[in-house]
Design an enzyme around this catalytic site. Sequence first.
Site, mmCIF file in Angstrom:
data_model
loop_
_atom_site.group_PDB
_atom_site.id
_atom_site.type_symbol
_atom_site.label_atom_id
_atom_site.label_comp_id
_atom_site.label_asym_id
_atom_site.label_seq_id
_atom_site.Cartn_x
_atom_site.Cartn_y
_atom_site.Cartn_z
ATOM 1 N N ASN A 114 -6.197 12.148 0.213
ATOM 2 C CA ASN A 114 -5.312 11.335 1.049
ATOM 3 C C ASN A 114 -6.188 10.524 1.998
ATOM 4 O O ASN A 114 -7.414 10.635 1.982
ATOM 5 C CB ASN A 114 -4.325 12.224 1.827
ATOM 6 C CG ASN A 114 -3.219 11.420 2.471
ATOM 7 O OD1 ASN A 114 -2.578 10.604 1.802
ATOM 8 N ND2 ASN A 114 -2.972 11.633 3.754
ATOM 9 N N LYS A 115 -5.560 9.712 2.806
ATOM 10 C CA LYS A 115 -6.287 8.816 3.710
ATOM 11 C C LYS A 115 -7.333 9.578 4.519
ATOM 12 O O LYS A 115 -7.117 10.701 4.953
ATOM 13 C CB LYS A 115 -5.295 8.128 4.638
ATOM 14 C CG LYS A 115 -5.893 7.087 5.558
ATOM 15 C CD LYS A 115 -6.648 5.999 4.783
ATOM 16 C CE LYS A 115 -5.766 5.275 3.806
ATOM 17 N NZ LYS A 115 -6.509 4.300 2.986
ATOM 18 N N ASP B 214 -2.603 10.645 -2.396
ATOM 19 C CA ASP B 214 -2.871 9.614 -3.395
ATOM 20 C C ASP B 214 -3.240 10.209 -4.746
ATOM 21 O O ASP B 214 -3.079 9.555 -5.767
ATOM 22 C CB ASP B 214 -3.993 8.702 -2.910
ATOM 23 C CG ASP B 214 -3.499 7.724 -1.861
ATOM 24 O OD1 ASP B 214 -3.261 6.561 -2.225
ATOM 25 O OD2 ASP B 214 -3.315 8.115 -0.709
ATOM 26 N N ARG C 20 0.855 -1.185 0.000
ATOM 27 C CA ARG C 20 0.000 0.000 0.000
ATOM 28 C C ARG C 20 0.894 1.239 0.000
ATOM 29 O O ARG C 20 2.106 1.155 0.178
ATOM 30 C CB ARG C 20 -0.946 0.005 1.203
ATOM 31 C CG ARG C 20 -0.304 -0.461 2.477
ATOM 32 C CD ARG C 20 -0.781 0.252 3.679
ATOM 33 N NE ARG C 20 -0.643 1.692 3.545
ATOM 34 C CZ ARG C 20 0.496 2.353 3.698
ATOM 35 N NH1 ARG C 20 1.632 1.698 3.931
ATOM 36 N NH2 ARG C 20 0.522 3.664 3.585
ATOM 37 N N GLY C 21 0.245 2.388 -0.239
ATOM 38 C CA GLY C 21 0.987 3.615 -0.473
ATOM 39 C C GLY C 21 1.065 3.848 -1.964
ATOM 40 O O GLY C 21 1.445 2.947 -2.725
#
Length: 348
Positions: A250-251, A240, A51-52
Amino acid sequence: MTQTLTIPTSLEWHEDYLLILNQQKLPNTVEYIKLTNIEEYYDAIITLKVRGAPAIGITAAYGLAHAARQYETNDLAEFMDLFQRDKKYLAGSRPTAVNLVWALNRLENVLEHISSVNEAKTNLLHAAVQLHAEDEAVCRLIGEYGLSVLKDKQIVMTICNAGSIATSKYGTALAPFHLGREKGKAFQVYACETRPVLQGARLTAWELQQSGVDVTLITDSMAAHTMKERGVEAVIVGADRISANGDTANKIGTSMLAILCKHFNIPFYVAAPSSTFDLSIRNGNEIPIEERTREEITIVGGTLISPENVPVYNPAFDVTPHELITGIITEKGVLYPSFEESIQQSIG
């Protein structure tokens, strides 16, 4: 016994497989797994074993090149049909992270002037290896620029995991902390746990400890109190996808931190490579937001923690408006408002 401090990495290419750090098992178990076929690459991405945004892109690139090596045809037209099928398959694994499609498109670009299937297979693998190497260099530059904007800051907050295990090495938002450790600059990092999958608690806290960085874990809902009582001097997060006007996905929970920073007059930085910018998207309203399974919220450690039939809304990302962002740290320098202009000049 003294712990050996080192920056952990998550991806290692071998002759006929990709070795990845299984991030589902961290921090209790450090397990590396082999990816040997395209279904395993897809599963690793969609289940968050890897992930990332940068690491997803690198993994997908290796997955596509690896799959192409296994095509049993010498007909170039048939090869291209199989390639397009697998490219589409991998592109569907995570819709929000633009690095995924960017990496797959970069592989497709090396097939423009090929004259044989063998040449195509060679070019694809070389492109994936080059992308992997480039990412490490890019992340180090982001870390250097990050250190420049945090030069007078010591107490910093972050969310999710935008570190070395989300990239090839160093990371994006965590790169200044790793480089700071190497250069003798001490940071005190507050890491939000990052519900619902706890990437901050499981991954960032573990990674920074491995590197020897002073890190303290907090729950997401403690952010405002921590900013006030512990004197947080800056917030730095990954991304992201970044639209043409600087709106940043983003998250989930990131936009909350940006709003708090505005209230407390704390600088809010986004750290991301140029590959994370999507200039085809005008603003954050056009960024697709991935929604994930209800079980990520209702089940913790295998135990149901909510009423079994309660409705669940589980977006994996939120969008931070550009007007809440102090600066965007890239490998090409730090971009400042007006973001529409600075992004166009630097990235466009």
